[in-house]
Write a protein that holds these residues in place. Structure first.
Motif, mmCIF file in Angstrom:
data_model
loop_
_atom_site.group_PDB
_atom_site.id
_atom_site.type_symbol
_atom_site.label_atom_id
_atom_site.label_comp_id
_atom_site.label_asym_id
_atom_site.label_seq_id
_atom_site.Cartn_x
_atom_site.Cartn_y
_atom_site.Cartn_z
ATOM 1 N N ALA A 260 0.833 -1.199 0.000
ATOM 2 C CA ALA A 260 0.000 0.000 0.000
ATOM 3 C C ALA A 260 0.865 1.245 0.000
ATOM 4 O O ALA A 260 2.028 1.232 0.423
ATOM 5 N N ILE A 261 0.268 2.320 -0.493
ATOM 6 C CA ILE A 261 0.869 3.646 -0.425
ATOM 7 C C ILE A 261 -0.113 4.529 0.342
ATOM 8 O O ILE A 261 -1.285 4.653 -0.031
ATOM 9 N N PHE A 262 0.352 5.110 1.445
ATOM 10 C CA PHE A 262 -0.483 5.972 2.279
ATOM 11 C C PHE A 262 -0.161 7.429 1.972
ATOM 12 O O PHE A 262 1.015 7.815 1.930
ATOM 13 N N LEU A 263 -1.196 8.229 1.773
ATOM 14 C CA LEU A 263 -1.024 9.669 1.580
ATOM 15 C C LEU A 263 -1.390 10.370 2.882
ATOM 16 O O LEU A 263 -2.417 10.081 3.489
ATOM 17 N N PHE A 264 -0.555 11.299 3.271
ATOM 18 C CA PHE A 264 -0.615 11.899 4.601
ATOM 19 C C PHE A 264 -0.406 13.404 4.454
ATOM 20 O O PHE A 264 0.435 13.847 3.682
ATOM 21 N N GLY A 265 -1.185 14.225 5.156
ATOM 22 C CA GLY A 265 -0.968 15.664 5.119
ATOM 23 C C GLY A 265 -2.187 16.429 4.666
ATOM 24 O O GLY A 265 -3.245 15.862 4.351
ATOM 25 N N GLY A 266 -2.048 17.738 4.610
ATOM 26 C CA GLY A 266 -3.179 18.610 4.361
ATOM 27 C C GLY A 266 -3.895 18.368 3.042
ATOM 28 O O GLY A 266 -5.124 18.486 2.966
ATOM 29 N N LEU A 267 -3.170 18.029 1.973
ATOM 30 C CA LEU A 267 -3.815 17.818 0.676
ATOM 31 C C LEU A 267 -4.785 16.642 0.696
ATOM 32 O O LEU A 267 -5.687 16.562 -0.141
ATOM 33 N N VAL A 268 -4.619 15.743 1.657
ATOM 34 C CA VAL A 268 -5.505 14.572 1.752
ATOM 35 C C VAL A 268 -6.942 15.003 2.048
ATOM 36 O O VAL A 268 -7.888 14.270 1.739
ATOM 37 N N LYS A 295 -2.671 -0.754 -3.087
ATOM 38 C CA LYS A 295 -3.718 0.138 -2.574
ATOM 39 C C LYS A 295 -3.143 1.541 -2.342
ATOM 40 O O LYS A 295 -2.003 1.685 -1.892
ATOM 41 N N VAL A 296 -3.954 2.561 -2.641
ATOM 42 C CA VAL A 296 -3.622 3.943 -2.297
ATOM 43 C C VAL A 296 -4.636 4.383 -1.248
ATOM 44 O O VAL A 296 -5.838 4.442 -1.515
ATOM 45 N N LEU A 297 -4.148 4.695 -0.046
ATOM 46 C CA LEU A 297 -5.029 4.909 1.097
ATOM 47 C C LEU A 297 -4.699 6.205 1.821
ATOM 48 O O LEU A 297 -3.532 6.631 1.842
ATOM 49 N N PRO A 298 -5.692 6.822 2.439
ATOM 50 C CA PRO A 298 -5.380 7.939 3.341
ATOM 51 C C PRO A 298 -4.725 7.402 4.607
ATOM 52 O O PRO A 298 -4.941 6.244 4.996
ATOM 53 N N SER A 299 -3.922 8.216 5.243
ATOM 54 C CA SER A 299 -3.283 7.806 6.488
ATOM 55 C C SER A 299 -4.327 7.373 7.509
ATOM 56 O O SER A 299 -5.386 7.985 7.646
ATOM 57 N N GLY A 300 -4.010 6.324 8.235
ATOM 58 C CA GLY A 300 -4.889 5.857 9.295
ATOM 59 C C GLY A 300 -4.683 6.601 10.598
ATOM 60 O O GLY A 300 -5.340 6.309 11.600
ATOM 61 N N LEU A 301 -3.788 7.585 10.595
ATOM 62 C CA LEU A 301 -3.509 8.341 11.808
ATOM 63 C C LEU A 301 -4.425 9.543 11.965
ATOM 64 O O LEU A 301 -4.410 10.191 13.005
ATOM 65 N N GLY A 302 -5.212 9.847 10.935
ATOM 66 C CA GLY A 302 -6.038 11.043 11.004
ATOM 67 C C GLY A 302 -5.186 12.281 10.813
ATOM 68 O O GLY A 302 -4.087 12.226 10.258
#
Length: 321
Positions: A260-268, A295-302
């Motif tokens: 998976a690739i997680f995207l993290f940060g304000g643009l999400v 998979k391309v997913l938003p960060s699970g850290l919120g």
């Protein structure tokens, strides 16, 4: 008594911190200006006084066993911050060593994107994954790479600079703060999407609520909200940003074969306006052997206190080795 880690996120303007237990629960937290004082020693003196006062309120229930730090240009191997352009401390700053003289516990330091990757592995969506990539989309673009359950630091501690891989090999791309042209982060970041907006506005006569906003006043959040209100220029900017990132991530998959690739940060916060083009152009450009697998997913850290959680996760991981 509960063991806790002091997680520290050093930013160009403010430094956030928190005392976190093994489950990521914060017992106390706060922030201090990174620009306090003229030197790193001035900052650390003020920081220690602030943090020590906060810890005294919980010291009957908590025992500090280590410190994790996420910082721009942080080097895990040396414990130093090396020539970070957004910090006023120039040269090589031995921050881990300096912190240890104050707190007398082990200190672990890495760059902020690597800390986010470790946080994702311990507290977020990658808990059961061994191979994944975290891409942080802030002022610039950072990345943390995990292979076989371990973060990739490389030979000198500086591996994972996806933001400074080139998207324009002809040398005519956008100028980057690193001095080169065409770096990925000049297109895919909060700053990059601002530059895209102004290029689209210059090449179009379409109405946009962003047309009257100066470059200095424009924010990525404004672009996100405009897209959600149907602004064509804003939507096109996310489409272009997602295409550039998706194409480049296809190269990353060829190198690493992540789950998976997680995207993290304000643009999400743009949600489908960013994720849909990223997923489409990633899949379109993957080698056949990788299609349908990544998979391309938003960060699970919120989005709350995530950098501090990542920094604390670094220390937990290293202390438990």
């Amino acid at each position: 008594m509960k063991d806790v880690i002091l997680g520290i996120d050093i930013g160009g303007t403010n430094t956030k911190y928190g005392f976190l237990d093994r489950d990521g629960i914060s017992l106390a937290h706060g922030e201090i200006s990174t620009t306090s004082g003229d030197t790193v020693h001035d900052f650390l003196r003020d920081f220690y006084q602030e943090v020590h006062a906060k810890f005294r309120k919980i010291e009957d229930e908590a025992r500090l066993i280590g410190i994790g730090v996420g910082a721009p240009n942080g080097n895990f191997y040396t414990g130093t911050i090396e020539n970070a352009p957004n910090l006023k401390w120039h040269g090589s700053v031995p921050l881990a060593e300096l912190l240890q003289t104050y707190f007398k516990v082990p200190v672990y330091l890495t760059n902020d994107a690597n800390a986010a990757a470790i946080g994702e592995m311990i507290y977020g969506g990658a808990k059961n994954m061994k191979n994944f990539v975290v891409v942080t989309l802030g002022t610039g673009l950072g990345s943390g790479i995990v292979v076989n359950g371990d973060l990739v630091y490389g030979d000198d501690g500086n591996a994972g600079e996806l933001g400074h891989t080139l998207t324009n090999v002809k040398g005519t791309g956008r100028v980057c703060g690193c001095g080169r042209r065409g770096c990925l982060e000049t297109y895919v970041s909060a700053t990059g999407i601002k530059r895209t907006i102004y290029k689209l506005l210059a090449d179009s006569i379409d109405y946009s609520e962003l047309r009257g906003v100066s470059f200095n006043d424009l924010t990525a959040e404004m672009v996100t909200q405009a897209a959600k209100r149907g602004d064509k220029i804003a939507i096109d900017a996310f489409e272009y940003t997602g295409k550039v990132l998706g194409v480049k991530l296809a190269d990353t998959v060829a190198h690493l074969s992540p789950e998976a690739i997680f995207l993290f940060g304000g643009l999400v916060r743009a949600e489908e306006f960013l994720f849909d083009p990223v997923r489409y152009h990633l899949e379109k450009n993957l080698l056949p052997i990788f299609k349908g697998k990544v998979k391309v997913l938003p960060s699970g850290l919120g989005l709350n206190n995530t950098a501090v959680m990542g920094a604390a996760a670094l220390a937990w991981k290293e202390l438990e080795r």
